[in-house]
Motif scaffolding. Sequence first.
Motif, short mmCIF file in Angstrom:
data_model
loop_
_atom_site.label_atom_id
_atom_site.label_comp_id
_atom_site.label_asym_id
_atom_site.label_seq_id
_atom_site.Cartn_x
_atom_site.Cartn_y
_atom_site.Cartn_z
N ILE A 298 3.90 1.70 -1.14
CA ILE A 298 4.54 1.91 -2.44
C ILE A 298 3.50 2.42 -3.44
N ALA A 299 2.31 1.84 -3.40
CA ALA A 299 1.25 2.29 -4.30
C ALA A 299 0.89 3.74 -4.01
N LEU A 300 0.77 4.07 -2.75
CA LEU A 300 0.42 5.44 -2.36
C LEU A 300 1.48 6.42 -2.85
N ARG B 40 0.82 -1.22 0.00
CA ARG B 40 0.00 0.00 0.00
C ARG B 40 0.85 1.26 0.00
N GLN C 165 3.61 5.99 -5.40
CA GLN C 165 3.52 6.10 -6.86
C GLN C 165 2.32 6.95 -7.27
#
Lengths: 200, 200
Positions: A155-157, A153, A159
């Motif tokens: 890393i996604a946030l 989460r 990006q």
Amino acid sequence: MARPAKVEDSVLHTKLSDVFREVGYEGATLAMLSAATGLKKASLYHRFPGGKEQMASEVMAGAETWLIEHILTPLGSKATPAARIATMIRNLDTFYCGGKKACLLNMLSSPSADRGPFANMIKNAFEVWIGALSRALVDAEFDRDTAHFRAERAIALLQGSLVVARGMATTTPFQNCLASLEHELLAPPPSLPSAVATHV
Amino acid sequence: MARPAKVEDSVLHTKLSDVFREVGYEGATLAMLSAATGLKKASLYHRFPGGKEQMASEVMAGAETWLIEHILTPLGSKATPAARIATMIRNLDTFYCGGKKACLLNMLSSPSADRGPFANMIKNAFEVWIGALSRALVDAEFDRDTAHFRAERAIALLQGSLVVARGMATTTPFQNCLASLEHELLAPPPSLPSAVATHV
DNA sequence: GTCTATAGTAAGATAGAC
DNA sequence: GTCTATCTTACTATAGAC
């Protein structure tokens, strides 16, 4: 200036990287890369016989090295998990220039139909990054599922905040993301239930 | 088949959209767009005299319409905030094919040096989306700062999960994102302190 | 409205002088 | 190692038949 001096490898890679991060692989032309580096096209081919693909490939390799030195190594250190994460966040802030520069992992994705020559490097980078962050969270006494869920989460946030920042032409989404990241990663479990359908 | 039948506008836009979402603006060639739609290049120019830029522009306009119908309208409805958000999430799952298709707002960003012809549309789309979600959270009794902070975060998380999903060639990051989104948006305040340096 | 055929242009890549 | 000049290809775009 009878004979032009050799352009340093490190500055060359940095300049090339800036172009790819700004316009992506397909968007980058040799004219742009030439203008950014100060080297003529033929000189770029002397340094990179494989052309644009090799340039992007070496830039990606440089990014992998950076990831190891500034993210994976700190995350695997013997400091407290909070301190390791804080170091990662500081380095990310520098690397992405506070949200002004995009991420190669996004900008070099799917250049061609076969997912491109960098697909494996990109996949690997995400995996090791998430893995290292996840292990730091395990060290902070989170169970493995929660740790992996939060790491992915985060890393996604990160990006996504870069995507939104670019799209809205403001760095605040990225800055807000970084500012809350440490607290969020280390918040007590009940608040962020990892149990919500975590398909690991 | 003496005379080829006219290709419907709606299916045309969908096919074009799929190409742009897969390879981006610069990555999309007329050859690709022709193959995807079944129309020869000259036919595409008959429909879109402005060429590739017009195609992408109309595709973006279609995405804006979709956003209004399937996101903004539900978010502004009179249902409970939880129900509105649940509807948004369901529609997002369909639109992004469970994480298999990318977002135009990311793929059409910065095609050229001047941030491109779609920069304004992209900026606007993010703004209205975040605004609508934020208002739904205000209806759920959150203060404006918290609502805005969470809304922006949610959009970023969504975008990022698509980036990570594409990069890792798996849809699970997106699915995990959607699965936890409603709970996370509506979780009680203390767990996700919006007070952490929110530069609104 | 779609097609085949063809310009025209810009991009990637190379040859050879200095 | 860098340069100017050139080649080749692929892409954008147009003309005109059906």
